[in-house]
Motif scaffolding. Structure first.
Motif, PDB file in Angstrom:
ATOM      1  N   ARG B 286      38.410  36.784 108.694  1.00 52.04           N
ATOM      2  CA  ARG B 286      39.540  37.708 108.774  1.00 52.04           C
ATOM      3  C   ARG B 286      39.944  37.902 110.237  1.00 52.04           C
ATOM      4  N   GLY B 287      41.135  38.441 110.427  1.00 56.48           N
ATOM      5  CA  GLY B 287      41.576  38.752 111.785  1.00 56.48           C
ATOM      6  C   GLY B 287      41.796  37.525 112.647  1.00 56.48           C
ATOM      7  N   ALA B 288      42.149  36.402 111.993  1.00 60.18           N
ATOM      8  CA  ALA B 288      42.364  35.167 112.752  1.00 60.18           C
ATOM      9  C   ALA B 288      43.805  35.088 113.243  1.00 60.18           C
ATOM     10  N   ALA B 289      44.006  34.303 114.291  1.00 62.83           N
ATOM     11  CA  ALA B 289      45.347  34.144 114.850  1.00 62.83           C
ATOM     12  C   ALA B 289      46.217  33.249 113.974  1.00 62.83           C
ATOM     13  N   SER B 290      45.590  32.483 113.080  1.00 56.86           N
ATOM     14  CA  SER B 290      46.315  31.616 112.152  1.00 56.86           C
ATOM     15  C   SER B 290      45.383  31.262 111.004  1.00 56.86           C
ATOM     16  N   VAL B 291      45.972  30.788 109.902  1.00 58.68           N
ATOM     17  CA  VAL B 291      45.146  30.310 108.796  1.00 58.68           C
ATOM     18  C   VAL B 291      44.295  29.127 109.245  1.00 58.68           C
ATOM     19  N   GLU B 292      44.857  28.266 110.081  1.00 64.02           N
ATOM     20  CA  GLU B 292      44.115  27.103 110.576  1.00 64.02           C
ATOM     21  C   GLU B 292      42.869  27.541 111.348  1.00 64.02           C
ATOM     22  N   ASP B 293      43.032  28.559 112.187  1.00 59.80           N
ATOM     23  CA  ASP B 293      41.875  29.086 112.927  1.00 59.80           C
ATOM     24  C   ASP B 293      40.823  29.635 111.959  1.00 59.80           C
ATOM     25  N   ALA B 294      41.292  30.375 110.962  1.00 61.57           N
ATOM     26  CA  ALA B 294      40.349  30.949 110.003  1.00 61.57           C
ATOM     27  C   ALA B 294      39.568  29.847 109.286  1.00 61.57           C
ATOM     28  N   LEU B 295      40.266  28.778 108.915  1.00 64.78           N
ATOM     29  CA  LEU B 295      39.600  27.661 108.238  1.00 64.78           C
ATOM     30  C   LEU B 295      38.634  26.945 109.177  1.00 64.78           C
ATOM     31  N   GLU B 296      39.032  26.747 110.433  1.00 65.47           N
ATOM     32  CA  GLU B 296      38.147  26.057 111.383  1.00 65.47           C
ATOM     33  C   GLU B 296      36.864  26.861 111.585  1.00 65.47           C
ATOM     34  N   PHE B 373      39.090  39.742 115.053  1.00 64.58           N
ATOM     35  CA  PHE B 373      39.920  40.634 115.866  1.00 64.58           C
ATOM     36  C   PHE B 373      40.882  39.850 116.765  1.00 64.58           C
ATOM     37  N   ALA B 374      41.489  38.812 116.194  1.00 64.07           N
ATOM     38  CA  ALA B 374      42.388  37.981 116.996  1.00 64.07           C
ATOM     39  C   ALA B 374      43.747  37.802 116.333  1.00 64.07           C
ATOM     40  N   GLY B 375      43.968  38.458 115.198  1.00 65.49           N
ATOM     41  CA  GLY B 375      45.241  38.295 114.506  1.00 65.49           C
ATOM     42  C   GLY B 375      45.150  38.845 113.105  1.00 65.49           C
ATOM     43  N   SER B 376      46.083  38.394 112.249  1.00 65.06           N
ATOM     44  CA  SER B 376      46.177  39.005 110.923  1.00 65.06           C
ATOM     45  C   SER B 376      45.999  37.988 109.797  1.00 65.06           C
ATOM     46  N   PHE B 377      45.496  36.804 110.116  1.00 69.77           N
ATOM     47  CA  PHE B 377      45.349  35.772 109.093  1.00 69.77           C
ATOM     48  C   PHE B 377      43.911  35.701 108.589  1.00 69.77           C
ATOM     49  N   ALA B 378      43.787  35.194 107.363  1.00 65.76           N
ATOM     50  CA  ALA B 378      42.456  35.131 106.749  1.00 65.76           C
ATOM     51  C   ALA B 378      42.352  33.901 105.862  1.00 65.76           C
ATOM     52  N   ALA B 379      41.126  33.447 105.642  1.00 60.42           N
ATOM     53  CA  ALA B 379      40.867  32.364 104.692  1.00 60.42           C
ATOM     54  C   ALA B 379      39.393  32.427 104.307  1.00 60.42           C
ATOM     55  N   THR B 380      39.117  31.946 103.107  1.00 62.30           N
ATOM     56  CA  THR B 380      37.735  31.911 102.637  1.00 62.30           C
ATOM     57  C   THR B 380      37.327  30.466 102.382  1.00 62.30           C
ATOM     58  N   VAL B 381      36.180  30.064 102.919  1.00 59.45           N
ATOM     59  CA  VAL B 381      35.617  28.741 102.692  1.00 59.45           C
ATOM     60  C   VAL B 381      34.365  28.902 101.838  1.00 59.45           C
ATOM     61  N   ARG B 382      34.289  28.091 100.790  1.00 59.71           N
ATOM     62  CA  ARG B 382      33.127  28.146  99.898  1.00 59.71           C
ATOM     63  C   ARG B 382      32.094  27.109 100.316  1.00 59.71           C
ATOM     64  N   THR B 383      30.845  27.486 100.322  1.00 60.58           N
ATOM     65  CA  THR B 383      29.799  26.508 100.587  1.00 60.58           C
ATOM     66  C   THR B 383      28.536  26.885  99.821  1.00 60.58           C
ATOM     67  N   ASN B 384      27.451  26.148 100.103  1.00 63.03           N
ATOM     68  CA  ASN B 384      26.171  26.404  99.453  1.00 63.03           C
ATOM     69  C   ASN B 384      25.081  26.373 100.505  1.00 63.03           C
ATOM     70  N   ASP B 385      23.890  26.808 100.123  1.00 61.29           N
ATOM     71  CA  ASP B 385      22.787  26.781 101.072  1.00 61.29           C
ATOM     72  C   ASP B 385      22.116  25.411 101.102  1.00 61.29           C
ATOM     73  N   LEU B 386      21.288  25.223 102.107  1.00 62.87           N
ATOM     74  CA  LEU B 386      20.553  23.962 102.281  1.00 62.87           C
ATOM     75  C   LEU B 386      19.130  24.198 101.805  1.00 62.87           C
ATOM     76  N   THR B 387      18.776  23.515 100.737  1.00 69.87           N
ATOM     77  CA  THR B 387      17.528  23.836 100.038  1.00 69.87           C
ATOM     78  C   THR B 387      16.612  22.622  99.937  1.00 69.87           C
ATOM     79  N   HIS B 388      15.375  22.898  99.553  1.00 71.48           N
ATOM     80  CA  HIS B 388      14.452  21.792  99.259  1.00 71.48           C
ATOM     81  C   HIS B 388      15.016  20.910  98.148  1.00 71.48           C
TER      82      HIS B 388
END
Lengths: 399, 399
Positions: B286-296, B373-388
């Motif tokens: 959240r609070g990204a300067a762009s959606v691209e920043d949020a994704l990165e 705290f750098a802007g008003s853009f947001a994005a959610t990235v889905r991932t998983n944990d690294l397991t045995h």
């Protein structure tokens, strides 16, 4: 002896209680030479620990006089308090070195302040660790550390280790001059430096600009090509100190080659001791249109978890190599690439080549060769496999 | 019913012996609608399997008539022979569909050739697999597959699975029109699509340009934001077929939103079934300067093995989050960032905040919130944990 092999240096390593294991955790290297010079390379991570923020300023102030290193706490993201801890640490070193030199416990405040600006600080351990107890253990023990300094010291290398299983040291004997080095690092190994602290000393007579040029050349082809787990650290620092004590000024390329050899040896030691690894993998990329392309291709493989897990399983999975390099922007035709594992060409011209059961991946040392047929440049990236022990070590403890 | 929930479609899934497990491995979806239209999104990997090379051409030829999908072999880096296998597969489908439609076993050669150019092909499994036996099992069984086609089929979703443990399907009921979908994918999940095959059908009345625009919007916010293990596949393909059978032309944004919802559901199902995972991690920036920043920023965390191993160990290691995001070029001050795990703010303004023992990471669902705290853009990235189990599944078998 390692960092004290070159003339003009003293070092020490002591235990101050930062580690729960009770192992040595505080080290100091002091340059006593007649013509001090220095060069430092820092992590390229924007998230930088307080000792990095401090040491970057020190590196601007002229030749560093000393470097103090602690394991058992990264002093990273510990706020203004953490930065103050770093400053107090450097001041304590400056105070004690001045007191030792003069035999007077009283040292003028401006002498301490100016001296501190020549003291590099390195920390390694858990991010977020750097409270009052951490500060007290370091600062109150600096007098003990300084009094332990010796020109034949062997205790410093152990005091900078974290999850390392062995000390990492290297020595080069030049004609009338020498290089000595110590390193720590066993994870978070990535380009732009790793979770590594390295101190390299030499008694060669070189100025700071010459050291800087040689150090950047050396790290670019050694530490920057080591990518054990793709994770970049907040605390990395490689310090090169020259004392001038030998009085010998080596030829520039001769010194640079020797320094590169020392860094390459340390990089190989870091790779061999990477957390949980069961294979040391050298990814050699040949036939690239540029060194940059070769590095991009090599790193794409070094960071591919499916490839790394396959190597752990002794599976020469060349398909995962092609899937990895296909994500890069490097110039090559994916259907013209050859991929060999330990000397057996398994993929040729976009199709399976030799049977995979001709390839033996049981040795720890693993060589993957990727021929791009796109030019005449080459580079090798070092990495490790992805193992159960890696997952265990990085989930079962906080670092 | 899934892909046959919308009117105008038939599907089938059969077993032809491509998998050593003897599970279903060949599926077909046919568009019988009065106003066929289609759109396809392919892997952005430059290393592309033969079915991708074929289907890219098909996608240029106008609305696709059918998509045939096999598991048990990727037909990737199998040379010219492998490409010929794909062409023969499409021709077999075209021949059988024409024969079924006319009741005549004899079909003119040009009818077969033109028909094949409207048949998409998808394959998934081990790279390098695509020999004569693979070809024969598919091509000789196409008549069986076509004769099994049914408008109330439920067998197709199982036939496209590889290491998936469950079928992935989704349905949306619009006003007078519907969307149905099936997907497979359990590893190599990365932006630019994953090791995923997806077929989405609708009886809405839309042309191919409208489908393409809606599909690109939907995949950009669903599959492209799923990054289970950072490894990009050679075989990914998401196909959207419209039959027009409902006669209803939905408003553009209404359809796009419904399609995005279907894709989001499938992406969540892929995440929940990722190989060896014990946590489904949503990284909300959240609070990204762009959606691209949020994704990165989100992706840098999703691809950090030390972070992922820590989550496996139920360790809310916010330091590894900061070390990861510090490697990005996104606009923010690392010392101004807040990091929360499952609603507990653990890092504030460059220093530790709440005690980490207030944070419970034992639930599978894990929410990491990063406020830049750098802007008003947001994005959610889905991932998983690294397991045995991840290491085990990807080292103990070849895929």
């Amino acid at each position: 002896m390692t960092v004290t092999t070159p003339a003009g240096f003293r070092s020490a390593g002591i235990t101050v209680g930062l580690k729960s294991t009770g192992k040595p955790d505080l080290a100091l290297v002091v340059n006593d030479g007649p013509a001090p010079a220095s060069a430092v390379v820092f992590t390229s991570n924007r998230a930088q620990a307080n000792p990095i923020l401090w040491s970057r300023k020190v590196a601007q102030n002229g030749p560093a006089r000393a470097v103090i290193l602690n394991s058992g706490g990264a002093n990273c993201f510990t706020g203004d308090f953490g930065y103050e801890t770093t400053r107090l640490t450097a001041e304590a070193v400056a105070h004690e070195l001045a007191a030792q030199a003069t035999g007077e416990e009283q040292v003028p405040a401006d002498t301490v302040e100016e001296g501190a600006e020549r003291v590099l600080v390195c920390s390694t351990g858990l991010i977020g660790t750097g409270d009052q107890a951490f500060r007290d253990k370091i600062v109150t023990n600096v007098p003990v550390l300084v009094s332990a300094l010796a020109a034949d010291d062997t205790t410093a290398p152990a005091a900078i280790l974290t999850t390392d299983s062995v000390e990492k040291t290297a020595i080069h004997e030049g004609t009338g001059w020498t290089i000595g080095a110590m390193a720590k690092g066993a994870g978070m190994l990535a380009p732009g430096l790793a979770t590594m602290l390295v101190v390299i000393t030499t008694d060669a007579l070189l100025d700071s600009d010459e050291l800087d040029a040689a150090l950047r050349r050396a790290t670019a082809v050694s530490f920057d090509r080591l990518d054990s787990d793709g994770c970049m650290s907040t605390n990395d620092q490689v310090t090169l100190l020259a004392s001038g004590s030998s009085g010998v000024a080596p030829e520039e390329n001769e010194f640079a080659a020797a320094l590169a050899g020392v860094c390459d040896s340390l990089a190989a030691q870091l790779q061999a001791d990477a957390e949980g690894a069961s294979h040391d993998i050298d990814i050699e990329v040949r036939g690239a249109a540029s060194v940059e392309d070769a590095l991009e291709v090599g790193r794409s493989v070094a960071r591919n978890n499916l490839f790394k897990a396959a190597i752990f399983g002794n599976d020469p999975n060349w398909g995962r190599v092609l899937a990895a390099i296909g994500t890069t922007d490097a110039a090559f035709d994916p259907y013209a690439v050859d991929v060999s594992f330990n000397g057996v060409r398994l993929c040729h011209a976009g199709a399976p080549d030799r049977p995979i059961d001709e390839c033996d991946l049981t040795p720890r040392k693993t060589h993957v060769e990727i021929e791009l047929f796109a030019g005449s440049f080459a580079a090798t990236v070092r990495t490790n496999d992805l193992t159960h022990d890696y997952v265990h070590e990085n989930s079962a403890y906080s670092s």
